[in-house]
Scaffold this active site. Structure first.
Site, PDB file in Angstrom:
ATOM      1  N   GLU A  72       0.820  -1.222   0.000  1.00 46.42           N
ATOM      2  CA  GLU A  72       0.000   0.000   0.000  1.00 46.42           C
ATOM      3  C   GLU A  72       0.851   1.268   0.000  1.00 46.42           C
ATOM      4  O   GLU A  72       0.513   2.255  -0.652  1.00 46.42           O
ATOM      5  CB  GLU A  72      -0.927  -0.014   1.226  1.00 46.42           C
ATOM      6  CG  GLU A  72      -1.951   1.093   1.218  1.00 46.42           C
ATOM      7  CD  GLU A  72      -3.009   0.902   2.300  1.00 46.42           C
ATOM      8  OE1 GLU A  72      -3.577  -0.203   2.382  1.00 46.42           O
ATOM      9  OE2 GLU A  72      -3.244   1.851   3.059  1.00 46.42           O
ATOM     10  N   ASP A  73       1.948   1.262   0.728  1.00 43.50           N
ATOM     11  CA  ASP A  73       2.682   2.519   0.961  1.00 43.50           C
ATOM     12  C   ASP A  73       4.090   2.582   0.382  1.00 43.50           C
ATOM     13  O   ASP A  73       4.775   3.593   0.556  1.00 43.50           O
ATOM     14  CB  ASP A  73       2.760   2.788   2.471  1.00 43.50           C
ATOM     15  CG  ASP A  73       1.392   3.184   3.034  1.00 43.50           C
ATOM     16  OD1 ASP A  73       0.589   3.735   2.270  1.00 43.50           O
ATOM     17  OD2 ASP A  73       1.130   2.930   4.220  1.00 43.50           O
TER      18      ASP A  73
END
Ligand code: ZN
Length: 183
Positions: A72-73
């Site tokens: 996600e990051d």
């Protein structure tokens, strides 16, 4: 005896590899709190909650927790996780990964909607994530978050947790205790 020790060493080494992998991927990232803590503190906090507060010893859950924000990051891909840690762990990580092409409100709505249908292991990671995050919002919120925004975060986190209840009553109780910190 020796075989048991080798197995333990294997498991330990896999876990240590996951910590090193996540530390490398998140190396330039900071949390949003006022002191901008190193990002890696967050996945380590999750593992600590799962293992030492929840008593979870399923290594797949602990490894997935360490890796849970890498896709996600950071630029980490599913293929990379599969190659390094196997399909089973990659799948858990993807189950707790938001689709960042969607607007934030839509992502939040989908987390509530999907909470009941993800795997048991993914539910445990998500539950620990919400425990860690509400504690953070209570004690060291992101700089500039107004009171209503902090309150709304607590309420949303509770709606997600309510969707997965039944997975681990002790950890759910720990969440409920943390929820009492709602500002
Ligand atoms: Zn997280």
């Amino acid at each position: 005896m020796e075989q048991g020790q080798n197995l333990l060493k294997d498991v330990m080494n896999r876990f240590i590899s996951a910590i090193a992998f996540a530390a490398h991927k998140h190396r330039d990232q900071r949390r949003k709190d006022a002191t901008a803590s190193p990002y890696i503190n967050h996945p380590i906090t999750l593992v600590n909650i799962l293992a030492n507060e929840g008593g979870i010893d399923d290594m797949r859950v602990l490894i997935a927790a360490i890796l849970h924000d890498t896709v996600e990051d950071t630029e980490t891909t599913e293929q990379e996780l599969v190659r390094e840690f196997g399909q089973e762990i990659a799948t858990i990580v993807l189950e707790v990964t938001d689709d960042k092409t969607l607007p934030s409100e839509e992502r939040k709505r989908l987390q509530i909607e999907h909470a009941a249908s993800i795997s048991r292991r993914a539910k445990l990671v998500k539950l620990a994530d919400k425990i860690a995050n509400v504690r953070d919002v209570a004690s060291s919120p992101p700089a500039g978050w107004s009171l209503p925004r902090r309150q709304a975060y607590f309420d949303w986190a509770k709606a997600v947790v309510d969707g997965l209840r039944g997975v681990h009553p002790a950890l759910e109780h720990i969440f409920d205790e943390a929820f009492k910190l709602r500002p």
